[in-house]
Design a protein around this motif. Structure first.
Motif, PDB file in Angstrom:
ATOM      1  N   LEU A  62      15.520 -12.385 -30.870  1.00  0.00           N
ATOM      2  CA  LEU A  62      14.108 -13.277 -31.003  1.00  0.00           C
ATOM      3  C   LEU A  62      13.349 -13.200 -29.606  1.00  0.00           C
ATOM      4  O   LEU A  62      12.258 -13.126 -29.433  1.00  0.00           O
ATOM      5  N   ALA A  63      14.351 -13.359 -28.450  1.00  0.00           N
ATOM      6  CA  ALA A  63      13.427 -13.720 -27.151  1.00  0.00           C
ATOM      7  C   ALA A  63      12.935 -12.227 -26.785  1.00  0.00           C
ATOM      8  O   ALA A  63      11.792 -12.109 -26.202  1.00  0.00           O
ATOM      9  N   ARG A  64      13.496 -11.025 -27.229  1.00  0.00           N
ATOM     10  CA  ARG A  64      12.941  -9.928 -26.764  1.00  0.00           C
ATOM     11  C   ARG A  64      11.402  -9.723 -27.378  1.00  0.00           C
ATOM     12  O   ARG A  64      10.395  -9.015 -26.914  1.00  0.00           O
ATOM     13  N   HIS A  65      11.592 -10.351 -28.630  1.00  0.00           N
ATOM     14  CA  HIS A  65      10.193 -10.097 -29.562  1.00  0.00           C
ATOM     15  C   HIS A  65       9.318 -11.323 -29.257  1.00  0.00           C
ATOM     16  O   HIS A  65       8.246 -11.339 -29.999  1.00  0.00           O
ATOM     17  N   GLY A  66       9.694 -12.270 -28.332  1.00  0.00           N
ATOM     18  CA  GLY A  66       8.836 -13.448 -28.184  1.00  0.00           C
ATOM     19  C   GLY A  66       8.739 -14.416 -29.161  1.00  0.00           C
ATOM     20  O   GLY A  66       7.599 -15.131 -29.387  1.00  0.00           O
TER      21      GLY A  66
END
Length: 196
Positions: A62-66
């Motif tokens: 999720l963090a990688r996709h913002g």
């Protein structure tokens, strides 16, 4: 993974309105949650999984996709978690299982619990392996052996369980067999259908 066909159909079908809530039961690595968050940016999105290791992977994805601020992840048992204690929310407009019931040992309990989490006018969507009734027997044998290796068990009595739980909880339901029986797709609706 390519053999989990039917997930994109589920993501298209849930169609939450802006501000509505979506909960994925057994969210795993957040493959669905990422796509739901991108497709429905105004929805409030939640994911629960029993595995902390899966949730750690999901949080990184999720963090990688913002998207970490758009999706709330929590650890919990799909058969029994308290939605108010876990998410500060008693019900959800869309609840989904995507190839999770075939992996949850007490899957009928998880299904019953999920049905009780659907808000009035909301829907529970289920996509999972079917019984491959219109595919060659050799294909079914090979697929089920492959799945068993990963402790995945297609639920032959899924429709029966849906019918019984719908009757207990006063829900309407439909079950559709997609891809020549490879995929079962079910929708349980709490009260009058929320969309036409």
């Amino acid at each position: 993974t390519h053999y989990l066909i039917g997930r994109k159909h589920l993501i298209r079908s849930i169609a939450p309105r802006p501000g509505e809530s979506v909960l994925e039961m057994g969210c795993g690595t957040a493959w669905n949650l990422i796509r739901i968050a991108k497709r429905y940016p105004q929805a409030r999105i939640f994911g629960v999984d029993v595995s902390n290791a899966m949730l750690e992977t999901a949080a990184v994805s999720l963090a990688r996709h913002g998207l970490e601020s758009q999706v709330e992840l929590r650890q919990g048992d799909a058969t029994s978690f308290d939605p108010v204690r876990t998410f500060d929310q008693p019900h959800f407009d869309r609840v989904i299982f995507s190839y999770a019931l075939s992996m949850i040992p007490r899957w009928q309990d998880a299904l019953s619990h999920a049905a009780g989490l659907v808000a009035p006018g909301g829907e529970l969507h289920i996509v999972d392996f079917g019984q491959c009734d219109r595919l060659p027997r050799a294909f079914k044998r090979g697929l089920f052996a492959f799945l068993k290796h990963y402790t995945v068990v297609p639920r032959a009595d899924l429709e029966t369980a849906i019918r019984e739980i719908a009757a207990q909880k006063g829900l309407f339901y439909t079950v559709t067999r997609l891809h020549r029986g490879y995929t079962d797709y079910a929708v349980m609706t709490n009260g009058p259908a929320s969309r036409t």
